[in-house]
Design a protein around this motif. Sequence first.
Motif, short mmCIF file in Angstrom:
data_model
loop_
_atom_site.label_atom_id
_atom_site.label_comp_id
_atom_site.label_asym_id
_atom_site.label_seq_id
_atom_site.Cartn_x
_atom_site.Cartn_y
_atom_site.Cartn_z
N ILE A 1 48.34 0.89 -1.77
CA ILE A 1 49.32 1.07 -0.70
C ILE A 1 50.48 0.14 -1.01
CG2 ILE A 1 47.61 1.73 1.05
CD1 ILE A 1 47.87 -1.08 2.26
N GLU A 2 51.63 0.42 -0.39
CA GLU A 2 52.77 -0.46 -0.56
C GLU A 2 53.55 -0.52 0.74
OE1 GLU A 2 55.10 1.10 -3.76
OE2 GLU A 2 55.73 2.86 -2.63
N GLN A 3 54.31 -1.61 0.87
CA GLN A 3 55.12 -1.74 2.08
C GLN A 3 56.24 -0.72 2.03
OE1 GLN A 3 56.10 -5.68 3.35
NE2 GLN A 3 57.69 -4.94 4.74
N TYR A 4 56.37 0.03 3.09
CA TYR A 4 57.40 1.06 3.22
C TYR A 4 58.68 0.46 3.81
CZ TYR A 4 59.54 5.42 4.77
OH TYR A 4 60.41 6.45 4.99
N ASP A 5 58.52 -0.24 4.91
CA ASP A 5 59.63 -0.91 5.58
C ASP A 5 59.04 -1.81 6.66
OD1 ASP A 5 58.85 0.79 7.66
OD2 ASP A 5 60.73 1.92 7.72
N THR A 6 59.88 -2.22 7.58
CA THR A 6 59.40 -2.94 8.77
C THR A 6 59.89 -2.18 10.00
OG1 THR A 6 61.33 -4.37 8.75
CG2 THR A 6 59.36 -5.23 7.71
N ASN A 7 59.11 -2.27 11.07
CA ASN A 7 59.53 -1.60 12.29
C ASN A 7 60.54 -2.45 13.05
OD1 ASN A 7 57.97 -3.50 13.64
ND2 ASN A 7 56.36 -2.08 14.21
N ASP A 8 60.93 -2.01 14.23
CA ASP A 8 61.98 -2.70 14.98
C ASP A 8 61.58 -4.08 15.48
OD1 ASP A 8 60.17 -1.54 16.73
OD2 ASP A 8 61.68 -1.02 18.23
N ILE A 9 60.29 -4.41 15.48
CA ILE A 9 59.87 -5.76 15.89
C ILE A 9 59.40 -6.59 14.71
CG2 ILE A 9 59.40 -5.12 18.28
CD1 ILE A 9 56.42 -5.05 17.58
N GLY A 10 59.70 -6.13 13.50
CA GLY A 10 59.45 -6.91 12.30
C GLY A 10 58.07 -6.78 11.68
N GLU A 11 57.26 -5.85 12.16
CA GLU A 11 55.94 -5.65 11.56
C GLU A 11 56.07 -4.82 10.29
OE1 GLU A 11 52.97 -5.34 15.38
OE2 GLU A 11 54.06 -3.55 14.77
N PRO A 12 55.38 -5.22 9.21
CA PRO A 12 55.42 -4.40 8.00
C PRO A 12 54.72 -3.06 8.22
CG PRO A 12 54.00 -6.33 7.69
CD PRO A 12 54.59 -6.42 9.05
N ARG A 13 55.29 -2.02 7.61
CA ARG A 13 54.69 -0.69 7.66
C ARG A 13 54.37 -0.27 6.23
NH1 ARG A 13 57.53 3.58 11.20
NH2 ARG A 13 58.76 3.80 9.32
N TYR A 14 53.23 0.41 6.06
CA TYR A 14 52.71 0.75 4.74
C TYR A 14 52.51 2.25 4.58
CZ TYR A 14 51.52 -4.20 5.02
OH TYR A 14 51.58 -5.56 5.18
N HIS A 15 52.59 2.69 3.33
CA HIS A 15 52.22 4.07 3.00
C HIS A 15 51.40 4.04 1.71
CE1 HIS A 15 55.25 5.04 -0.24
NE2 HIS A 15 55.72 3.90 0.21
N ILE A 16 50.70 5.13 1.47
CA ILE A 16 49.83 5.22 0.30
C ILE A 16 50.68 5.54 -0.94
CG2 ILE A 16 49.30 7.68 0.58
CD1 ILE A 16 46.34 6.93 -0.14
N THR A 17 50.28 5.00 -2.07
CA THR A 17 50.98 5.27 -3.33
C THR A 17 50.32 6.44 -4.05
OG1 THR A 17 49.55 3.77 -4.58
CG2 THR A 17 51.55 2.82 -3.58
N GLU A 18 50.93 6.89 -5.12
CA GLU A 18 50.33 7.95 -5.93
C GLU A 18 48.98 7.49 -6.48
OE1 GLU A 18 51.22 11.17 -6.35
OE2 GLU A 18 52.80 10.75 -4.88
N LEU A 19 48.90 6.22 -6.90
CA LEU A 19 47.63 5.67 -7.38
C LEU A 19 46.58 5.70 -6.26
CD1 LEU A 19 45.87 4.26 -9.49
CD2 LEU A 19 46.89 2.09 -8.75
N GLY A 20 46.98 5.32 -5.06
CA GLY A 20 46.07 5.36 -3.92
C GLY A 20 45.57 6.77 -3.64
N LEU A 21 46.46 7.75 -3.76
CA LEU A 21 46.06 9.16 -3.57
C LEU A 21 45.03 9.58 -4.63
CD1 LEU A 21 49.50 10.80 -2.77
CD2 LEU A 21 47.55 10.56 -1.20
N LYS A 22 45.26 9.16 -5.89
CA LYS A 22 44.32 9.51 -6.95
C LYS A 22 42.96 8.87 -6.70
CE LYS A 22 45.79 9.70 -11.30
NZ LYS A 22 46.46 9.28 -12.56
N ILE A 23 42.94 7.60 -6.30
CA ILE A 23 41.68 6.90 -6.03
C ILE A 23 40.96 7.57 -4.85
CG2 ILE A 23 40.68 4.72 -5.24
CD1 ILE A 23 41.59 4.67 -8.16
N ARG A 24 41.69 7.86 -3.80
CA ARG A 24 41.11 8.47 -2.61
C ARG A 24 40.54 9.86 -2.88
NH1 ARG A 24 45.14 10.69 1.56
NH2 ARG A 24 45.00 12.36 0.03
N ASP A 25 41.25 10.64 -3.66
CA ASP A 25 40.88 12.04 -3.86
C ASP A 25 39.88 12.28 -4.97
OD1 ASP A 25 42.54 12.58 -1.75
OD2 ASP A 25 44.23 13.19 -3.00
N ASN A 26 39.51 11.26 -5.72
CA ASN A 26 38.53 11.43 -6.80
C ASN A 26 37.20 10.87 -6.45
OD1 ASN A 26 40.13 12.83 -8.61
ND2 ASN A 26 41.11 10.95 -9.26
#
Length: 67
Positions: free
Chosen positions: A42-67
């Motif tokens: 996963i990697e940090q995508y951005d931060t929300n309006d109150i400064g909390e980090p937001r994350y999304h899955i990477t291509e590597l994460g998708l490969k690990i999850r789906d195999n």
Amino acid sequence: MDNDWFKLLVLFGKNDIWTRKNLLHRLKDEKLIDDALSSGYIEQYDTNDIGEPRYHITELGLKIRDN
């Protein structure tokens, strides 16, 4: 695959974004989130309006999850 990785990675769809607070509420394991970040599953995508980090899955994460 280790069950803990699956617990984290299965939360993410291709375009889903989670805040750190929501991941912690769901998983109760801060180390798992930090390990996923450092492993590039996963990697940090951005931060929300109150400064909390937001994350999304990477291509590597998708490969690990789906195999």
